[in-house]
Design a protein around this motif. Structure first.
Motif, mmCIF file in Angstrom:
data_model
loop_
_atom_site.group_PDB
_atom_site.id
_atom_site.type_symbol
_atom_site.label_atom_id
_atom_site.label_comp_id
_atom_site.label_asym_id
_atom_site.label_seq_id
_atom_site.Cartn_x
_atom_site.Cartn_y
_atom_site.Cartn_z
ATOM 1 N N ALA A 121 48.554 -11.291 -44.261
ATOM 2 C CA ALA A 121 47.671 -12.425 -44.552
ATOM 3 C C ALA A 121 48.045 -13.633 -43.710
ATOM 4 C CB ALA A 121 47.718 -12.767 -46.037
ATOM 5 N N ALA A 122 49.347 -13.908 -43.594
ATOM 6 C CA ALA A 122 49.787 -15.049 -42.795
ATOM 7 C C ALA A 122 49.392 -14.865 -41.333
ATOM 8 C CB ALA A 122 51.297 -15.223 -42.920
ATOM 9 N N ALA A 123 49.582 -13.667 -40.789
ATOM 10 C CA ALA A 123 49.254 -13.417 -39.381
ATOM 11 C C ALA A 123 47.759 -13.595 -39.124
ATOM 12 C CB ALA A 123 49.705 -12.017 -38.983
ATOM 13 N N LEU A 124 46.925 -13.117 -40.039
ATOM 14 C CA LEU A 124 45.477 -13.198 -39.841
ATOM 15 C C LEU A 124 44.962 -14.623 -40.030
ATOM 16 C CD1 LEU A 124 44.429 -9.873 -41.603
ATOM 17 C CD2 LEU A 124 44.351 -10.358 -39.148
ATOM 18 N N ASP A 125 45.456 -15.326 -41.049
ATOM 19 C CA ASP A 125 45.072 -16.736 -41.209
ATOM 20 C C ASP A 125 45.497 -17.538 -39.989
ATOM 21 O OD1 ASP A 125 43.709 -17.286 -43.736
ATOM 22 O OD2 ASP A 125 45.503 -16.539 -44.707
ATOM 23 N N PHE A 126 46.704 -17.291 -39.522
ATOM 24 C CA PHE A 126 47.232 -17.960 -38.329
ATOM 25 C C PHE A 126 46.342 -17.667 -37.126
ATOM 26 C CE2 PHE A 126 49.725 -17.792 -34.451
ATOM 27 C CZ PHE A 126 50.612 -18.852 -34.525
ATOM 28 N N ALA A 127 45.990 -16.396 -36.930
ATOM 29 C CA ALA A 127 45.161 -16.018 -35.784
ATOM 30 C C ALA A 127 43.811 -16.734 -35.824
ATOM 31 C CB ALA A 127 44.960 -14.501 -35.761
ATOM 32 N N ALA A 128 43.205 -16.794 -37.011
ATOM 33 C CA ALA A 128 41.900 -17.443 -37.149
ATOM 34 C C ALA A 128 41.985 -18.924 -36.818
ATOM 35 C CB ALA A 128 41.362 -17.240 -38.564
ATOM 36 N N VAL A 129 42.967 -19.602 -37.375
ATOM 37 C CA VAL A 129 43.089 -21.049 -37.171
ATOM 38 C C VAL A 129 43.399 -21.364 -35.710
ATOM 39 C CG1 VAL A 129 44.470 -23.085 -37.731
ATOM 40 C CG2 VAL A 129 43.726 -21.564 -39.546
ATOM 41 N N MET A 130 44.326 -20.610 -35.116
ATOM 42 C CA MET A 130 44.685 -20.881 -33.721
ATOM 43 C C MET A 130 43.494 -20.640 -32.795
ATOM 44 S SD MET A 130 47.676 -22.042 -33.819
ATOM 45 C CE MET A 130 48.608 -22.287 -35.338
ATOM 46 N N ALA A 131 42.749 -19.573 -33.050
ATOM 47 C CA ALA A 131 41.596 -19.277 -32.211
ATOM 48 C C ALA A 131 40.549 -20.378 -32.328
ATOM 49 C CB ALA A 131 41.008 -17.921 -32.587
ATOM 50 N N HIS A 132 40.291 -20.831 -33.564
ATOM 51 C CA HIS A 132 39.289 -21.894 -33.710
ATOM 52 C C HIS A 132 39.789 -23.203 -33.110
ATOM 53 C CE1 HIS A 132 35.472 -23.249 -35.371
ATOM 54 N NE2 HIS A 132 36.077 -24.415 -35.443
ATOM 55 N N ALA A 133 41.058 -23.492 -33.315
ATOM 56 C CA ALA A 133 41.617 -24.717 -32.740
ATOM 57 C C ALA A 133 41.510 -24.712 -31.222
ATOM 58 C CB ALA A 133 43.069 -24.876 -33.170
ATOM 59 N N SER A 134 41.610 -23.527 -30.615
ATOM 60 C CA SER A 134 41.511 -23.463 -29.150
ATOM 61 C C SER A 134 40.150 -23.946 -28.674
ATOM 62 C CB SER A 134 41.781 -22.035 -28.661
ATOM 63 O OG SER A 134 40.690 -21.167 -28.928
ATOM 64 N N LEU A 135 39.100 -23.684 -29.477
ATOM 65 C CA LEU A 135 37.762 -24.170 -29.129
ATOM 66 C C LEU A 135 37.696 -25.691 -29.210
ATOM 67 C CD1 LEU A 135 35.535 -21.679 -31.185
ATOM 68 C CD2 LEU A 135 36.153 -21.498 -28.772
ATOM 69 N N VAL A 136 38.308 -26.255 -30.240
ATOM 70 C CA VAL A 136 38.205 -27.696 -30.489
ATOM 71 C C VAL A 136 38.991 -28.482 -29.447
ATOM 72 C CG1 VAL A 136 38.612 -29.531 -32.176
ATOM 73 C CG2 VAL A 136 37.853 -27.265 -32.948
#
Length: 380
Positions: free
Chosen positions: A130-145
């Motif tokens: 769960a931590a790895a997937l939440d982390f992956a989602a947030v980092m990927a979205h942050a890369s767009l911003v």
């Protein structure tokens, strides 16, 4: 608060490169609710929400002055605040394998003392799916911003995407590394008694991470591997139910997706949820979407806020102001138009909470709590 420049690797989190007791540095980040520990899983939706403000409402974000230490550095303060937690989250990834520690914590909850008095050893514990997937989602979205700020944040977007991909790869190799504190304590010492944030079902985290990585890398293969619309109807997001966040991001960036992606199905699932919330607001006695018994879980004001998040997304998608009115009604609810008559934000309103579950407020020398805190709200 806690500098967290010396954090120990717990026995549950050992690897060949980081044996038990290894000292790592994991500064910054946000405390969870009222305690002094820092948790990756519920950082996910919180960090994402701040990123959405910066992304979807840039004019508001640029004008918002929060008087934080970073103010005036050329970035919106709301993004500066998100980066404070993002940079902590990055420190929670093992650079050797891409896995992400579930939380940074001391062994037991501290008493209601000031943070500088809470000096027991702090640990990173077990890497979890769960931590790895939440982390992956947030980092990927942050890369767009952060791509919008190449001068202020050079190279950060690429670094965030790489971190997201590494965490995604680890999660694929470890699909069942679910955090179970009782099992952990049966095997490892010291026993950990702080917030569990265990999640037995990570299919929604997987959908969210796949969606964000598809947007960050422009590769449809993530959406082929993990379709964004689940078998069940979309529900109001929460820390442990983040599938709807995938729909929000994909709907917002639908014009960037390839024709192979069924964007009508994505927006349809999101709008079906929003219509149900609007109907609830139209038909409830207090004119708010908070109308079902299950809405009043522990921390029910998070439900009210996340209902508002969904309704705002529907208004953006359709330009139908009735969704925005329903979202505004939930804001009114939080600020006092509710059955208790309390504003649920400390320091605001005629009747305002005096005893939030918040150790810094309880341990300082000021009688009133720190202003601006959203308290948990009514629950069973």
């Amino acid at each position: 608060g806690h500098p967290d420049t010396v954090v120990l690797v717990h026995a549950s989190a050992v690897s060949a490169s980081r044996p038990e007791g290894t000292r790592i540095s994991s500064p910054r980040g946000w405390y969870d609710a009222g305690d002094y520990n820092k948790y990756i899983v519920n950082s996910g939706i919180s960090t994402y929400t701040l990123l959405l403000i910066a992304e979807q409402f840039p004019g508001y974000a640029e004008s918002l002055r929060l008087d934080i230490p970073e103010s005036g550095n050329g970035l919106p303060d709301v993004l500066n605040e998100a980066l404070w937690n993002l940079r902590w989250m990055l420190s929670m990834q093992d650079p050797n394998d891409g896995g992400v520690y579930h939380k940074l914590t001391n062994a037991e909850f501290d008493p209601f003392i000031a943070p500088d008095k809470a000096v027991t050893p702090r640990y990173v514990v077990q890497k979890s799916t769960a931590a790895a997937l939440d982390f992956a989602a947030v980092m990927a979205h942050a890369s767009l911003v952060v791509r919008r700020y190449p001068r202020a944040l050079p190279g950060l977007s690429d670094s965030l995407t790489r971190a997201a991909l590494a965490a995604w790869g680890w999660a694929r190799l470890h699909p069942d590394s679910l955090y179970d504190q009782a099992k952990l304590n049966a095997r490892y010492k010291p026993a950990i008694a702080t917030g569990t944030y265990g999640d037995r079902n990570v299919s929604d985290e997987r959908r969210w991470a796949a969606a964000e990585l598809a947007l960050a890398t422009k590769q449809d293969s993530f959406l082929v591997a993990v379709p964004p619309v689940g078998d069940e109807p979309a529900i109001v997001p929460s820390w442990n139910s983040v599938g709807t966040l995938a729909l929000i991001s994909l709907a917002d960036h639908r014009r960037e997706l390839s024709p192979a992606v069924d964007t009508a199905k994505i927006t349809g699932a999101l709008l079906t949820l929003a219509r149900s919330l609007r109907t609830a607001a139209d038909t409830s006695a207090y004119g708010v979407a908070m109308s079902r018994r299950q809405d009043f879980a522990w921390g029910s004001n998070a439900v009210a806020a996340n209902q508002g998040l969904v309704l705002v997304q529907a208004a953006r998608l359709t330009r139908d102001t009735s969704y925005l009115r329903a979202a505004l009604a939930n804001l009114d609810y939080v600020l006092g138009r509710n059955a208790t008559g309390y504003s649920f934000v400390t320091g605001y309103g005629v009747k305002t909470p005096q005893a939030p579950h918040h150790r810094p407020s309880a341990s300082d020398t000021v009688a009133a709590p720190i202003p601006g805190l959203l308290v948990g709200g009514p629950n069973p």
